[in-house]
Design a protein around this motif. Structure first.
Motif, PDB file in Angstrom:
ATOM      1  N   VAL A 213      36.226  39.495  32.686  1.00 46.52           N
ATOM      2  CA  VAL A 213      37.566  39.343  32.114  1.00 46.52           C
ATOM      3  C   VAL A 213      37.971  37.870  32.109  1.00 46.52           C
ATOM      4  N   HIS A 249      31.192  45.371  34.549  1.00 44.82           N
ATOM      5  CA  HIS A 249      32.266  46.175  33.931  1.00 44.82           C
ATOM      6  C   HIS A 249      31.682  47.211  32.981  1.00 44.82           C
ATOM      7  N   GLU A 313      41.911  42.111  29.670  1.00 44.42           N
ATOM      8  CA  GLU A 313      42.479  42.888  30.780  1.00 44.42           C
ATOM      9  C   GLU A 313      43.283  44.089  30.274  1.00 44.42           C
ATOM     10  N   ASP A 339      39.187  41.589  44.881  1.00 47.13           N
ATOM     11  CA  ASP A 339      39.190  40.353  44.076  1.00 47.13           C
ATOM     12  C   ASP A 339      40.380  39.455  44.432  1.00 47.13           C
TER      13      ASP A 339
HETATM   14  N1  ARG Z   1      36.859  38.735  38.336  1.00 50.82           N
HETATM   15  C1  ARG Z   1      36.984  39.849  37.444  1.00 50.82           C
HETATM   16  C2  ARG Z   1      36.553  39.454  36.055  1.00 50.82           C
HETATM   17  O1  ARG Z   1      36.839  38.354  35.656  1.00 50.82           O
HETATM   18  C3  ARG Z   1      38.382  40.333  37.435  1.00 50.82           C
HETATM   19  C4  ARG Z   1      38.581  41.624  36.753  1.00 50.82           C
HETATM   20  C5  ARG Z   1      39.976  42.056  36.974  1.00 50.82           C
HETATM   21  N2  ARG Z   1      40.395  43.188  36.259  1.00 50.82           N
HETATM   22  C6  ARG Z   1      40.301  44.402  36.685  1.00 50.82           C
HETATM   23  N3  ARG Z   1      40.892  45.342  36.011  1.00 50.82           N
HETATM   24  N4  ARG Z   1      39.685  44.705  37.772  1.00 50.82           N
HETATM   25  O2  ARG Z   1      35.943  40.214  35.379  1.00 50.82           O
END
Ligand code: ARG
Length: 424
Positions: A213, A249, A313, A339
């Motif tokens: 993200v 993800h 996001e 995180d």
């Molecule tokens: N560090 C992660 C990324 O940049 C944060 C993701 C945050 N969003 C979430 N819905 N968990 O991918």
């Protein structure tokens, strides 16, 4: 020099006088037995030299020279564990702002955040990504008693592809020739980075098997690394006894990482049936950071998060929460990773109530942040539990956290390895 001499003298002094163990008898109104998910009345915890020796109930024994700590009106629990933090990052410096911060400055930020995290009741954390091995320095400074902080397990620079989410920030045009520290393309290059990180003292390996993200120009759904590369990286890490955490993800990258044998999947936002099945078969843990979306969408823009990241996001946040519920219902093992660093350190426990909101019981959420995370770290029995043989990592809250999980956002007492850091 002078300090060293003094320390030596002090050691000699202790050695000559005290053969006796340093004993603490800790009592409270109640204790959460995280394994059974039950409240136990009138716990008595006997601690010697920072290790729990026994856990009983009822009257506290009379022990000569013991220190008595009575937490009347409080409920004790094991110190919490966060499997996904970035202590060297602050939540107000995202996107291009981060380019102005040196690794040395970031490490000093880590000193401040280590204390905040400990005071919030997190006595163990896994730091998954830091530059110049600042995380190794931080861990060692904490272990040597120079600064207060949680017990840290650290990854050093995350290992990933050119232009990927791990290490390479993609913020500068080519003439700057900026390449992330952990960038490695190809199986042997990935192995080599694992060896390099191990040489400089890491406890685990962090990699990325999809885009992210917050990284510029990466797609959350797109895989990063081939299975061949991931398999080589995992095999190399495991051969040194290092576990592997993979940021992932998208469903394809999650499956690739699980097939390669990683130990934990970070984020797991778009996990599908195949991923769920593989995670169950492998016994891999998921660290689904389902609180952070509230910060990113609420305060992210002001903190410098790129517009394209905010856009990503908006898709990831809710899907991840829905899939958290699905994966949990399907019986996938869940540990607790937030995180923190993307959002303010010290707010780690806010995620517990979201885990309850999206399908867990309070007891399950507490297990995720204690015994499950301890197991995922390979430290079952020594952290994340109040039991004989475990490190005396104990926190307290006012009231019953099984009835109201948000009580964990106000921890009143923190002990780590038998030393008290907070007592209100
Ligand atoms: N560090 C992660 C990324 O940049 C944060 C993701 C945050 N969003 C979430 N819905 N968990 O991918």
């Amino acid at each position: 020099m002078k300090l060293r001499t003094l320390a030596l003298a002090a050691t000699a002094l202790f050695a000559s006088t005290a053969a006796q163990a340093d004993t603490v008898i800790l009592t409270a109104d109640a204790m959460v037995d995280v394994e059974s998910g039950r409240l136990v009345a009138d716990p008595v915890v006997r601690i010697e030299d920072g290790t729990i020796i026994s856990v009983t109930t009822g009257e506290a024994p009379q022990v000569e020279d013991a220190k008595y700590v009575d937490l009347a009106g409080k409920t004790i629990l094991p110190g919490l564990i966060d499997m996904h933090v970035h202590l060297t990052s602050d939540s107000d410096t995202h996107g291009y702002r981060r380019l102005a911060i040196s690794d040395e400055r970031a490490t000093i930020t880590g000193v401040v955040n280590a204390k905040k995290t400990l005071m919030a009741g997190f006595t163990t954390v896994r730091n998954v990504g830091a530059g110049s091995f600042g995380d190794v320095a931080l861990r060692d400074a904490i272990n040597e008693g120079d600064i207060p902080g949680p017990r840290m397990l650290v990854s050093g620079p995350p290992i990933g592809i050119t232009g990927g989410h791990c290490s390479d920030n993609n913020l500068l045009p080519p003439e700057y020739e900026a390449t992330g520290e952990g960038v490695a393309d190809g199986p042997w290059a990935a192995r080599s980075k694992v060896r390099y990180n191990r040489k400089f003292g890491v406890d685990l390996i962090k990699t990325c098997s999809t885009g992210g993200v917050l990284s510029k120009g990466t797609k959350v759904g797109a895989p990063q690394y081939t299975i061949e590369e991931l398999t080589a990286l995992v095999e190399e890490a495991h051969s040194h006894g290092l576990k592997v955490a993979s940021h992932a993800h998208g469903s394809e990258g999650i499956v690739n990482a699980l097939k390669a044998g990683v130990d934990t999947i970070e984020h797991a936002s778009f996990i599908d049936d195949e991923g769920i099945q593989l995670a169950r078969e492998n016994g891999a843990y998921l660290n689904m950071d389902i609180y952070v979306t509230e910060f990113i969408l609420g305060e992210g823009e002001a903190a410098g998060i790129l517009p394209e990241s905010l856009e990503k996001e908006r898709v990831v946040g809710q899907t991840q929460r829905d899939n958290f519920r699905r994966a949990h219902e399907a019986g996938v093992k869940m540990s607790f990773g937030t995180d923190a660093g993307v959002y303010p350190h010290g707010d780690n426990a806010k995620q517990l109530s979201r885990m309850v909101q999206f399908g867990m019981t309070s007891a399950e959420a507490l297990r995720a942040a204690t015994v499950n995370s301890a197991d995922a770290l390979g430290r079952a029995g020594t952290v994340g539990i109040i039991a004989a043989g475990a490190s005396a990592d104990i926190i307290a809250v006012a009231g019953n956290p099984l009835a109201d999980i948000s009580l964990l956002e106000n921890v009143t007492f923190v002990m780590k390895t038998g030393d008290i850091y907070k007592s209100e």
